[in-house]
Design a protein around this motif. Sequence first.
Motif, PDB file in Angstrom:
ATOM      1  N   VAL A 165       5.093  -4.686  -0.196  1.00 25.96           N
ATOM      2  CA  VAL A 165       6.345  -3.799  -0.285  1.00 25.96           C
ATOM      3  C   VAL A 165       5.966  -2.696  -1.314  1.00 25.96           C
ATOM      4  O   VAL A 165       4.861  -2.554  -1.655  1.00 25.96           O
ATOM      5  CB  VAL A 165       7.503  -4.813  -1.045  1.00 25.96           C
ATOM      6  CG1 VAL A 165       8.111  -5.716   0.029  1.00 25.96           C
ATOM      7  CG2 VAL A 165       6.726  -5.705  -2.072  1.00 25.96           C
ATOM      8  N   VAL A 166       7.051  -1.645  -1.375  1.00 25.44           N
ATOM      9  CA  VAL A 166       6.783  -0.604  -2.194  1.00 25.44           C
ATOM     10  C   VAL A 166       7.614  -0.842  -3.827  1.00 25.44           C
ATOM     11  O   VAL A 166       8.704  -1.188  -3.529  1.00 25.44           O
ATOM     12  CB  VAL A 166       7.091   0.842  -1.589  1.00 25.44           C
ATOM     13  CG1 VAL A 166       6.432   0.812  -0.286  1.00 25.44           C
ATOM     14  CG2 VAL A 166       8.793   0.649  -1.311  1.00 25.44           C
ATOM     15  N   PHE A 167       6.866  -0.312  -4.498  1.00 27.41           N
ATOM     16  CA  PHE A 167       7.597  -0.332  -5.981  1.00 27.41           C
ATOM     17  C   PHE A 167       7.487   1.047  -6.508  1.00 27.41           C
ATOM     18  O   PHE A 167       8.433   2.078  -6.799  1.00 27.41           O
ATOM     19  CB  PHE A 167       6.862  -1.208  -6.968  1.00 27.41           C
ATOM     20  CG  PHE A 167       6.834  -2.794  -6.561  1.00 27.41           C
ATOM     21  CD1 PHE A 167       8.072  -3.313  -6.672  1.00 27.41           C
ATOM     22  CD2 PHE A 167       5.816  -3.293  -5.726  1.00 27.41           C
ATOM     23  CE1 PHE A 167       8.223  -4.683  -6.306  1.00 27.41           C
ATOM     24  CE2 PHE A 167       5.919  -4.617  -5.650  1.00 27.41           C
ATOM     25  CZ  PHE A 167       7.148  -5.198  -5.943  1.00 27.41           C
ATOM     26  N   SER A 208      -2.679   1.772  -3.211  1.00 28.71           N
ATOM     27  CA  SER A 208      -3.049   0.351  -2.741  1.00 28.71           C
ATOM     28  C   SER A 208      -2.273  -0.353  -2.116  1.00 28.71           C
ATOM     29  O   SER A 208      -1.182  -0.806  -2.904  1.00 28.71           O
ATOM     30  CB  SER A 208      -3.700   0.018  -4.116  1.00 28.71           C
ATOM     31  OG  SER A 208      -4.037  -1.416  -3.852  1.00 28.71           O
ATOM     32  N   THR A 209      -2.527  -0.899  -0.742  1.00 25.53           N
ATOM     33  CA  THR A 209      -1.346  -1.491  -0.235  1.00 25.53           C
ATOM     34  C   THR A 209      -1.973  -2.303   1.065  1.00 25.53           C
ATOM     35  O   THR A 209      -3.113  -2.026   1.197  1.00 25.53           O
ATOM     36  CB  THR A 209      -0.318  -0.533   0.683  1.00 25.53           C
ATOM     37  OG1 THR A 209       0.557  -1.278   1.321  1.00 25.53           O
ATOM     38  CG2 THR A 209      -1.094   0.358   1.376  1.00 25.53           C
ATOM     39  N   GLY A 246      -7.041  -6.670  -4.091  1.00 27.87           N
ATOM     40  CA  GLY A 246      -6.272  -8.069  -4.139  1.00 27.87           C
ATOM     41  C   GLY A 246      -4.688  -7.671  -3.638  1.00 27.87           C
ATOM     42  O   GLY A 246      -4.107  -6.501  -4.152  1.00 27.87           O
ATOM     43  N   GLY A 247      -4.088  -8.429  -2.858  1.00 21.70           N
ATOM     44  CA  GLY A 247      -2.805  -8.410  -2.540  1.00 21.70           C
ATOM     45  C   GLY A 247      -2.040  -9.683  -2.494  1.00 21.70           C
ATOM     46  O   GLY A 247      -1.188 -10.115  -3.062  1.00 21.70           O
ATOM     47  N   PHE A 248      -2.418 -10.465  -1.626  1.00 16.38           N
ATOM     48  CA  PHE A 248      -2.268 -12.072  -1.323  1.00 16.38           C
ATOM     49  C   PHE A 248      -0.597 -11.960  -1.075  1.00 16.38           C
ATOM     50  O   PHE A 248       0.134 -12.988  -1.334  1.00 16.38           O
ATOM     51  CB  PHE A 248      -2.372 -12.813  -2.605  1.00 16.38           C
ATOM     52  CG  PHE A 248      -3.724 -12.579  -3.417  1.00 16.38           C
ATOM     53  CD1 PHE A 248      -4.937 -13.230  -2.456  1.00 16.38           C
ATOM     54  CD2 PHE A 248      -3.924 -12.150  -4.267  1.00 16.38           C
ATOM     55  CE1 PHE A 248      -5.983 -13.003  -3.039  1.00 16.38           C
ATOM     56  CE2 PHE A 248      -5.501 -11.674  -4.800  1.00 16.38           C
ATOM     57  CZ  PHE A 248      -6.416 -12.273  -4.190  1.00 16.38           C
ATOM     58  N   VAL A 289       0.130   8.610   5.033  1.00 18.15           N
ATOM     59  CA  VAL A 289      -0.401   7.731   3.789  1.00 18.15           C
ATOM     60  C   VAL A 289      -1.646   7.020   3.963  1.00 18.15           C
ATOM     61  O   VAL A 289      -2.020   6.683   4.953  1.00 18.15           O
ATOM     62  CB  VAL A 289       0.899   6.370   3.803  1.00 18.15           C
ATOM     63  CG1 VAL A 289       0.290   5.290   2.822  1.00 18.15           C
ATOM     64  CG2 VAL A 289       2.234   6.797   3.387  1.00 18.15           C
ATOM     65  N   THR A 290      -2.594   7.344   2.804  1.00 22.43           N
ATOM     66  CA  THR A 290      -3.961   6.768   3.149  1.00 22.43           C
ATOM     67  C   THR A 290      -4.008   5.671   1.908  1.00 22.43           C
ATOM     68  O   THR A 290      -3.795   5.752   0.812  1.00 22.43           O
ATOM     69  CB  THR A 290      -4.739   8.196   2.600  1.00 22.43           C
ATOM     70  OG1 THR A 290      -4.468   9.135   3.280  1.00 22.43           O
ATOM     71  CG2 THR A 290      -6.205   7.557   2.491  1.00 22.43           C
ATOM     72  N   PRO A 291      -4.638   4.728   2.650  1.00 22.12           N
ATOM     73  CA  PRO A 291      -4.642   3.350   1.737  1.00 22.12           C
ATOM     74  C   PRO A 291      -6.036   3.476   0.977  1.00 22.12           C
ATOM     75  O   PRO A 291      -6.881   3.843   1.699  1.00 22.12           O
ATOM     76  CB  PRO A 291      -4.798   2.304   2.901  1.00 22.12           C
ATOM     77  CG  PRO A 291      -5.410   2.812   4.130  1.00 22.12           C
ATOM     78  CD  PRO A 291      -4.933   4.170   4.135  1.00 22.12           C
ATOM     79  N   SER A 292      -6.168   3.320  -0.232  1.00 23.62           N
ATOM     80  CA  SER A 292      -7.390   2.993  -0.731  1.00 23.62           C
ATOM     81  C   SER A 292      -7.895   1.640  -0.623  1.00 23.62           C
ATOM     82  O   SER A 292      -7.340   0.915   0.054  1.00 23.62           O
ATOM     83  CB  SER A 292      -7.088   2.962  -2.332  1.00 23.62           C
ATOM     84  OG  SER A 292      -6.196   1.793  -2.946  1.00 23.62           O
TER      85      SER A 292
END
Lengths: 764, 158, 81
Positions: A277-279, A239-240, A270-272, A263-266
């Motif tokens: 960034v990556v964690f 999720s990105t 929400g992100g805002f 990389v496939t985005p789901s």
Amino acid sequence: MDNSLDMQFSAGDKDLNYVGKRTKRPDGVDKVTGRARFGADTRLPGMLYGKILRSPHAHARIISIDTSKAEALGGVKAVVTRDDFEDRESEFVPAGEMMVNYRDMVRNIMAREKVLYDGHAVAAVAATSVSIAKKALKLIDVEYEILPHVIDVCDAMTPDAPVLHEDLITEGVDPVPTKGSNVAKRIEFKLGDVVKGFEQADEILEKTFDTKPVHQGYIEPHACLASCSESGSADLWCSTQGQYLVRAHCAKLMGMEISKLRVTPSEIGGGFGGKTVVFLEPVALALSRKTFRPVKMTMTRDEVFRATGPTSGANVRVKIGITNDGKITAAEAELKYQAGAFQGSSVQPGCMCAFAPYDLQNVDVVGWDVLTNRPKVAAYRAPGAPISEYAVECVLDELADRIGMDAVDLRLKNAAKEGTQTAYGPKLGPVGFVEVLQAVKSSDHFKAPLGANQGRGIGVGFWFNIGGETCVSMSVNEDGTLTLVTGSPDIGGSRASICNMAAEELGIDVEKINPIIADTSSLGFNFLSAGSRTTFACGMATIEAARNAIDNMRARVAQLWEVPVESVIWENGAARPASSNAGEFDPMTLPEIAKIAPKTGGPISGHAEINAQGAGPGFGAHMVDIEVDRETGHVKVLRYTVVQDAGKAIHPSYVEGQYQGGAVQCIGWALNEEYIYGDDGCLQNSGFLDYRIPLASDLPMIETIIVEVPNPNHPYGVRGVGETPIIPGLAAISNAISDATGLRMTALPMSPPKVLQALKQAQA
Amino acid sequence: MSKYHVTTTVNNDEFEFLCEPTQTMLDVLRDELNLTGSKEGCATGDCGACSVVMDGRLVCSCLVLGVEMEGKSIETIEGMADGDDLHPLQQKFLDHAALQCGICTPGVLVSAKALLEKNPDPTETEVRYWLAGNLCRCTGYDKIIRAVMDAAKEMRAA
Amino acid sequence: MVKVFLSGTISQWADGVTEIDVAATSVRQIFMHLRQRFPKIEPHMEDEIAVAIDGTIFQDAWFEKVSEDSEVHLLPRVGGG
């Protein structure tokens, strides 16, 4: 401009069938039936579950990490620590709000020499079940040397403050310091001469404000699924707000070639700004690379609060001088923004936006980027701007009172307009700020009466909006439908607006268009869904791709009709003779052309690869009525109106949605939300019960007025609307409380205990 | 760790599964039964994204243990539409653009449906307080409230 | 010559200079000139500078044309949430 878009028509220049219409959202049904797949909804056979061990300390040196007991636990397949991530050189790259530094990023995803905040990742395990993974975390022994910590931004700037990074030398000060500190950077934006400007003022007001870090508060915690193959390639679902940036960061941290990581985005819950960034992603990849099994990782809400980006808390001093007739003669500000554990707060855009709503001759804004033992801040909707503009709007409101001028009139008198020289750089092109303020004045809300203990406040906001790298591809299918491939995650309905633009260009029914959001291997690079850029930039590329497909179809029809291509025009979804001179031909519709595509040259598609430029600045104003309960200090929001220049609302419902959502985030920030730390430097309210975001029962309906002053750089006039709505509300609410009580509170949040205390102090 | 055998009904389908004593109903729905429409936003009963109805009662499935599903009848978002016939609430959410990212939407819909079954003619305030347990960060709730009120009106007329 | 204004941070990287005249017909030529004249700006050149030409902001647009009538401002690159 490095794309060939024909910018000839702006909104209103022709009858529009889809642009500006409230069409059905293509992903809607899947989202109301539970079918849509978000970050945590993907599974793979043989999947392991990853969990992270996090620091219980705000600041400590890591003496040792012993993972042997955890590794020996049945069901544990891999453990990773700092030793599994190669150190990276200091290298800054643009990512969302500010530059990111890979040396810092590798330390943020997994602590190296020290833990720098409560919640900092120290180790991670992958196991056959979540419960085994959790058990394994308890078996990891970490020896810490606890160090003194610093949480407050002003404390962090003092000479005897505990220093997070001993080698951090302040940039932008003269002479260059010889010793490390928590101050990463000093920046300054100047225009004219403020000393002279203040001499011309009749009234000067200087005040200092404090804001607390607040979290983006997306309801979907970070989640990903990584699967590394023995071949060296890898798949990542997550999720990105930007799959291409996730790819870039992960490839860098993992030492992979970009093409080997898909990389496939789901769907994104929400992100805002917080999902730019990556964690977890590099950690999941590292665990998968050790096991060659898929590894799924999801954060708990506690982890989201403790370890992912809130926005900065800040200390802001503002000084403004005005004449008795309301002309601002000088404006000065000093902004101290928390960056968290690594440098890179949003102080720069904070500085640039502070006075941007106004046409000023004399401005001096100084900003400081300051490290504290908190999670590294991430972008949050118009990063930096709400904080500085809040302080400015509060001071202006008081000045309006002092000279007995209406607050809106004061803003109108000084409003930025086309040709205004900004302090941050350029002169403004066409902007709609004056129109916004006029709409405020002519609204019903502005004229409505107020009751006892009630107050009304207004605040305004400015944000730049951006364009950026974008690819779009569309296929005209053999049955005359269209598949539209974009690379920008849809955070708030952008698919609908992008389809509107495609349908408008092609002249086909919008429901014949099926949009998908591509993985990184299926479409070229796209920048983040951030900076209010998606409908602007992705829309621009979509329009260009549609025109590319149209040219392709016109060329084929020209060959059929045996006329030059210039003799074929595209109108209302069909190729037609340009004039009677071109010959007598029946129009050929898109499905008719699609049907014979194999015989006329093969599949028909359109594509565009652009770096979209010329995003239009967004101005907005919020007006709010509140009532203060003098016994409890509770502030009730009674009425709220958002007025903003959208340039052109491609899909008005989702524009309104941005206005309403932003306004309510303002309400949360102003009245309740804050990170609360104990003396031990640990976060005490890492859940939605104690970190209280606004509930349905806290709120009235949020009225919206969409102003449309077209951006001349976009074919339909789009400016971008996502970020400006989080700016004006902080001051509007503060100004309303001041109107109701006669008190000026200078710290956020204005939560019940704080309002009550202020009321009691005023009485005493 | 030994697992418990549980028999339950979800959306009128009978299921049997084995679950750990610490697994929540939400874990079971998502991980054992592959019903991922219910979402985890907090796992502490604060956000309502996991709302389901258990034997007629609206609950946060993250606060119910999997073993408690034994013999119970559960309704989730996956059971709300009848084939391709959307529930009026689902349709009104689309008509009113009452979702942005959509992560809270399943929980909000399940919760709103439970409200309208109890109270077919709620005031705006009643809707707001009933949905106070469902957090939404995108919309500011405005369009959600309008959609629920509109669906209630349509369902009353039906 | 094109008049180029340097705002805030950019000026800090350029020894405090806020205004320069550059013989250039494109953004890239302006950048090349800046690199030569202000070595301190080099590490920031690639990714941290945006250009406003007559009020329109461009990021990463080397080939964008400028002329003697253009009003060119260099400003920090803008991102967003």
